[in-house]
Design a protein around this motif. Structure first.
Motif, mmCIF file in Angstrom:
data_model
loop_
_atom_site.group_PDB
_atom_site.id
_atom_site.type_symbol
_atom_site.label_atom_id
_atom_site.label_comp_id
_atom_site.label_asym_id
_atom_site.label_seq_id
_atom_site.Cartn_x
_atom_site.Cartn_y
_atom_site.Cartn_z
ATOM 1 N N ASP A 1 -14.062 1.801 33.603
ATOM 2 C CA ASP A 1 -14.526 2.953 34.398
ATOM 3 C C ASP A 1 -15.371 3.917 33.584
ATOM 4 O OD1 ASP A 1 -12.901 2.013 36.511
ATOM 5 O OD2 ASP A 1 -11.162 3.071 35.686
ATOM 6 N N THR A 2 -15.607 3.605 32.310
ATOM 7 C CA THR A 2 -16.328 4.526 31.432
ATOM 8 C C THR A 2 -17.484 3.806 30.765
ATOM 9 O OG1 THR A 2 -14.969 3.997 29.483
ATOM 10 C CG2 THR A 2 -14.166 5.765 30.918
ATOM 11 N N ASP A 3 -18.482 4.577 30.350
ATOM 12 C CA ASP A 3 -19.618 4.008 29.620
ATOM 13 C C ASP A 3 -19.832 4.781 28.315
ATOM 14 O OD1 ASP A 3 -20.918 6.374 30.327
ATOM 15 O OD2 ASP A 3 -22.211 5.432 31.825
ATOM 16 N N ALA A 4 -20.971 4.574 27.677
ATOM 17 C CA ALA A 4 -21.220 5.145 26.349
ATOM 18 C C ALA A 4 -21.396 6.659 26.379
ATOM 19 C CB ALA A 4 -22.454 4.484 25.724
ATOM 20 N N ASN A 5 -21.422 7.259 27.574
ATOM 21 C CA ASN A 5 -21.614 8.704 27.682
ATOM 22 C C ASN A 5 -20.480 9.407 28.414
ATOM 23 O OD1 ASN A 5 -24.267 8.846 26.416
ATOM 24 N ND2 ASN A 5 -24.924 7.653 28.187
ATOM 25 N N THR A 6 -19.356 8.717 28.616
ATOM 26 C CA THR A 6 -18.274 9.301 29.417
ATOM 27 C C THR A 6 -17.324 10.107 28.547
ATOM 28 O OG1 THR A 6 -18.400 7.341 30.832
ATOM 29 C CG2 THR A 6 -16.488 8.779 31.108
ATOM 30 N N SER A 7 -17.191 11.370 28.869
ATOM 31 C CA SER A 7 -16.206 12.206 28.160
ATOM 32 C C SER A 7 -14.888 12.162 28.926
ATOM 33 C CB SER A 7 -16.706 13.649 28.084
ATOM 34 O OG SER A 7 -16.522 14.282 29.340
ATOM 35 N N PRO A 8 -13.789 12.593 28.299
ATOM 36 C CA PRO A 8 -12.503 12.622 29.021
ATOM 37 C C PRO A 8 -12.562 13.497 30.275
ATOM 38 C CG PRO A 8 -12.166 13.057 26.675
ATOM 39 C CD PRO A 8 -13.638 13.016 26.893
ATOM 40 N N PHE A 9 -13.386 14.556 30.236
ATOM 41 C CA PHE A 9 -13.461 15.474 31.392
ATOM 42 C C PHE A 9 -14.017 14.779 32.628
ATOM 43 C CE2 PHE A 9 -14.356 18.010 27.507
ATOM 44 C CZ PHE A 9 -13.137 18.680 27.442
ATOM 45 N N GLU A 10 -14.902 13.791 32.403
ATOM 46 C CA GLU A 10 -15.534 13.125 33.547
ATOM 47 C C GLU A 10 -14.561 12.222 34.293
ATOM 48 O OE1 GLU A 10 -20.242 12.840 32.453
ATOM 49 O OE2 GLU A 10 -18.996 11.130 31.936
ATOM 50 N N VAL A 11 -13.513 11.753 33.613
ATOM 51 C CA VAL A 11 -12.599 10.795 34.246
ATOM 52 C C VAL A 11 -11.174 11.362 34.332
ATOM 53 C CG1 VAL A 11 -13.935 8.688 33.867
ATOM 54 C CG2 VAL A 11 -12.439 9.535 32.047
ATOM 55 N N ARG A 12 -11.085 12.672 34.576
ATOM 56 C CA ARG A 12 -9.820 13.339 34.897
ATOM 57 C C ARG A 12 -8.815 13.333 33.724
ATOM 58 N NH1 ARG A 12 -7.188 10.450 38.620
ATOM 59 N NH2 ARG A 12 -8.388 8.650 37.970
ATOM 60 N N LEU A 13 -9.309 13.190 32.486
ATOM 61 C CA LEU A 13 -8.400 13.233 31.346
ATOM 62 C C LEU A 13 -8.522 14.537 30.556
ATOM 63 C CD1 LEU A 13 -8.559 9.534 30.023
ATOM 64 C CD2 LEU A 13 -7.111 10.517 31.801
ATOM 65 N N GLY A 14 -9.204 15.525 31.132
ATOM 66 C CA GLY A 14 -9.347 16.813 30.454
ATOM 67 C C GLY A 14 -8.012 17.476 30.155
ATOM 68 N N GLN A 15 -7.010 17.189 30.986
ATOM 69 C CA GLN A 15 -5.678 17.773 30.758
ATOM 70 C C GLN A 15 -5.034 17.288 29.459
ATOM 71 O OE1 GLN A 15 -2.653 16.088 33.548
ATOM 72 N NE2 GLN A 15 -4.301 14.753 34.251
ATOM 73 N N TYR A 16 -5.566 16.193 28.884
ATOM 74 C CA TYR A 16 -5.019 15.678 27.624
ATOM 75 C C TYR A 16 -5.874 16.065 26.419
ATOM 76 C CZ TYR A 16 -2.638 12.942 31.172
ATOM 77 O OH TYR A 16 -1.937 12.561 32.287
ATOM 78 N N VAL A 17 -6.816 16.977 26.617
ATOM 79 C CA VAL A 17 -7.662 17.483 25.531
ATOM 80 C C VAL A 17 -7.282 18.937 25.275
ATOM 81 C CG1 VAL A 17 -10.032 18.056 24.848
ATOM 82 C CG2 VAL A 17 -9.577 15.945 26.126
ATOM 83 N N ASP A 18 -6.954 19.253 24.022
ATOM 84 C CA ASP A 18 -6.648 20.642 23.656
ATOM 85 C C ASP A 18 -7.811 21.162 22.816
ATOM 86 O OD1 ASP A 18 -3.974 20.977 24.814
ATOM 87 O OD2 ASP A 18 -3.399 19.399 23.414
ATOM 88 N N LEU A 19 -8.599 22.044 23.404
ATOM 89 C CA LEU A 19 -9.841 22.467 22.750
ATOM 90 C C LEU A 19 -9.592 23.297 21.498
ATOM 91 C CD1 LEU A 19 -12.010 23.243 25.897
ATOM 92 C CD2 LEU A 19 -12.214 21.300 24.331
ATOM 93 N N ASP A 20 -8.371 23.835 21.348
ATOM 94 C CA ASP A 20 -8.115 24.665 20.169
ATOM 95 C C ASP A 20 -7.430 23.917 19.018
ATOM 96 O OD1 ASP A 20 -5.804 24.412 21.548
ATOM 97 O OD2 ASP A 20 -5.475 26.559 21.897
ATOM 98 N N VAL A 21 -7.456 22.570 19.034
ATOM 99 C CA VAL A 21 -7.001 21.858 17.828
ATOM 100 C C VAL A 21 -7.978 22.166 16.691
ATOM 101 C CG1 VAL A 21 -5.776 19.987 19.018
ATOM 102 C CG2 VAL A 21 -8.226 19.737 18.527
#
Ligand code: THG
Length: 367
Positions: A248-268
């Motif tokens: 479901d992802t390609d060379a430009n897919t970020s986690p935010f595009e495929v509903r995985l933003g909840q597993y990214v902590d931007l303040d690490v």
């Protein structure tokens, strides 16, 4: 159709003999291994997962083991999810990204101890990746692919089967938590997990010479519950909204595009691979998002080897990355990776090999 010639680079799994004896009909390649995919009756395999219990050879989910003084440090550098509160015996779903913020894998991380972690990986070469990052950062770690092979037991009756094998303690395991134990002399880890939303466990066999023995124990314990062989089930995972990284992802897919933003902590910490790019993507806002598609038509028409373009008024607005017949919704359903200008409720056309088909965009999950 053709068959794939055996060769020493395409690795069998410890359960492949047993799977063949069960009548394996279709397989895929994943992590350069054979992934059993069907035993000839996909609909029966689907309903067994929904209503009963199913056993899957998912040994292709390889473990990338990180040990040593800097193991915890490397685990965090590889993952933009904050691991500081992860405890020994706990697992966590962690996206892995490259320096551009592209999603490259979505493992389950198993923390054994401060100095021992497994990344239970999806289909890409994380052993190479982790080794390169560790060397470039000068970290004191060992990175191996140990002899570990997961066997999944999935479905609403999985808990009864696994409890009858290991005891009632498995009922109290929280999601993604695990315990290392022994079963008739075989070293295993038992985890509440699996790539379905129907519940279940994975038994990680830590001795690849004993695949037949573990298979037979699970099969026998499952017999009163009518267990049968199955595999990661595309219709169920699609209905349930699970992501297949690389599918479901390609060379430009970020986690935010495929509903995985909840597993990214931007303040690490800033030393986490990809975190600067992810902060920028989050600030600018992703250009695409992932929605469901309900296609018109009443005949199953799964996706082939390639994505299919989605158009609106003749203009390309995205891609259909996955399409499968839903046995519960009784229609073809799929995933759209599509411009954020398009929303649930909008209509699009799918440019299919046999001609265009109308579809409605909907929120995920379907069920
Ligand atoms: N088992 C093991 N390793 C794996 C997989 C597995 N590695 C690769 C691949 N599968 C990883 N992918 C997923 C993706 C999602 C889930 C499990 C494995 C999952 N997600 C839940 C969800 O999205 O609702 C819960 C996630 C959460 O909130 O923590 O279950 O199957 N060993």
């Amino acid at each position: 159709m053709f068959s794939i010639a055996p060769n020493a680079r395409l690795r069998p799994t410890p359960f492949l003999n047993a799977a063949r004896a069960e009548g394996l009909k279709t397989a895929m390649v994943y992590n350069r291994m054979v992934l059993p995919a069907s035993y000839g009756n996909p609909e029966e395999e689907y309903w067994r997962l929904i209503n009963g219990v199913s056993m899957w050879d998912v040994a292709v989910e390889r473990q990338v083991q990180i040990t040593g003084k800097d193991a915890a440090k490397l685990a965090q550098i590889l993952s933009p999810r904050d691991l500081s509160k992860c405890k020994p015996g706990q697992g966590k779903y962690v996206p892995l990204c490259n320096h551009r913020g592209t999603l490259i894998n979505d493992p389950i991380l198993l923390k054994h101890d401060e100095d021992r972690f497994w990344f239970s990986i999806a289909d890409s070469d994380i052993w190479f990746w982790a080794g390169a990052i560790a060397a470039e950062r000068g970290l004191d770690v060992q990175i191996e692919e140990p002899d570990v092979s997961p066997l999944a037991v999935q479905g609403p009756k999985a808990v009864e089967v696994v409890a009858s094998i290991f005891g009632d303690w498995v009922r109290d395991l929280k999601y993604f938590w695990f315990k290392e134990t022994e079963l008739e002399g075989m070293p295993v880890a038992v985890q509440r997990s699996g790539w379905s939303k129907q519940g279940g466990y994975e038994i990680y066999l830590k001795d690849g010479s004993q695949g037949d023995k573990l298979w037979d124990i699970v099969k026998e314990a499952g017999a009163p519950f009518d267990i049968g062989p199955g595999s990661p089930t595309t219709p169920e995972r699609t209905e349930s909204g699970l992501v297949s990284v690389g599918g479901d992802t390609d060379a430009n897919t970020s986690p935010f595009e495929v509903r995985l933003g909840q597993y990214v902590d931007l303040d690490v910490e800033d030393d986490v691979v990809g975190i600067r790019a992810l902060r920028k993507i989050a600030e600018d806002g992703p250009k695409r998002h992932q929605l469901g598609l309900k296609l018109q038509g009443d005949a199953p028409a799964p996706l082939g080897f390639a994505w299919e373009a989605l158009t609106k008024d003749g203009r390309k607005v995205g891609d259909m990355t996955n399409c499968t017949w839903s046995f519960r919704l009784k229609q073809n359903i799929g995933y759209a990776l599509i411009s954020v200008d398009m929303q649930a409720g909008d209509q699009v056309m799918v440019q299919r090999p046999g001609g265009e088909v109308a579809a409605e965009l909907v929120e995920l999950p379907f069920l």
